[in-house]
Design a protein around this motif. Structure first.
Motif, mmCIF file in Angstrom:
data_model
loop_
_atom_site.group_PDB
_atom_site.id
_atom_site.type_symbol
_atom_site.label_atom_id
_atom_site.label_comp_id
_atom_site.label_asym_id
_atom_site.label_seq_id
_atom_site.Cartn_x
_atom_site.Cartn_y
_atom_site.Cartn_z
ATOM 1 N N SER A 1 6.723 2.081 4.555
ATOM 2 C CA SER A 1 5.907 1.654 3.199
ATOM 3 C C SER A 1 7.409 2.035 1.858
ATOM 4 O O SER A 1 6.936 1.037 1.163
ATOM 5 N N GLU B 1 3.031 1.314 7.954
ATOM 6 C CA GLU B 1 1.343 0.424 7.377
ATOM 7 C C GLU B 1 1.088 0.445 8.344
ATOM 8 O O GLU B 1 0.139 0.468 8.640
ATOM 9 N N ARG B 2 2.135 -0.592 9.263
ATOM 10 C CA ARG B 2 1.332 -0.647 10.883
ATOM 11 C C ARG B 2 2.418 -1.564 12.022
ATOM 12 O O ARG B 2 3.586 -1.721 11.483
#
Length: 234
Positions: A191, A161-162
């Protein structure tokens, strides 16, 4: 009889002069190459050592006196040598690591290799990621073991996600292994996991290029990681 002895001595004398000239010429060549190539490759370093040892023996053939040494062998036993052979052994068995020989860092950007490794890992292309490893690591870890490890640890975490780079350094040595190295540390939000994870990718110089020298992924806790850098997406 006397004439034959004189001719024999003259022949030996000429041979010694020829060996001496050989030694001087190649010692000079080695000095020039050392200045021209301050960061030799392993093959170049081997050739330098061999030529330097032979050159020292050639010069020593005409030096007065007698040198007798005993040198421990790397595997077992000792070698005893005298005269010119002793000079050869004293030069040949010097360990280059003990005299500060360093590998020149590749000119390429190591971060490109790291991004490629992470891309392959994120897409579960672990065989391609394995191919980026340094030869030392591939010799220690089989491809099947590497793939199995990531399938059990990394794949269940899901998509990224990041990912944020939170640290980078360039150590000359890691765990007793000479570098140079480039090491990047990322913190990552996946995630399928509420935990923030740390990824550490290490690149090592090998044969003039960067290769992956390590990839670690572990749960990351403050102060090593900063959770605020990875807010949960809305």
């Amino acid at each position: 009889m006397v004439a034959e002895m004189a001719r024999g001595q003259g022949s030996i004398s000429r041979e010694k002069r020829a060996v001496f000239v050989f030694g001087v010429v190649f010692l000079t060549a080695i000095l020039v190459l050392v200045v021209a190539i301050p960061y030799p490759t392993p093959i170049q370093l081997f050739a330098f050592r061999l030529t330097l040892a032979l050159s020292a023996a050639g010069v020593g053939a005409l030096l007065p006196g007698f040198l007798n040494i005993e040198v421990p062998l790397p595997v077992r036993g000792m070698i005893r040598a005298g005269g010119a052979l002793a000079l050869f052994a004293s030069v040949w068995f010097v360990n280059p690591e003990d005299i500060g020989v360093r590998v020149k860092p590749p000119e390429a950007d190591a971060s490109l290799l790291m991004k490629q490794l992470l891309k392959f890992t994120d897409h579960q292309e672990h065989e391609h990621a394995y191919a980026l490893l340094a030869s030392r690591d591939r010799a220690r870890v089989a491809e099947s073991d590497y793939v199995s490890m990531l399938e059990q640890i990394r794949d269940p975490l899901g998509n990224v996600e990041r990912r944020v780079l939170i640290g980078a350094d360039t150590p000359d040595e890691l765990m007793g292994i000479p570098g140079p190295f480039v090491r990047h540390m990322y913190q990552v939000k996946f995630s399928n996991s509420p935990t923030i994870w740390a990824e550490v990718v290490t690149a090592i110089a090998e044969s003039g290029v960067w290769r992956v020298g390590g990839f670690n992924i572990v749960p990351c806790m403050p102060p090593g990681c900063v959770p605020a850098l990875l807010p949960t997406p809305n």
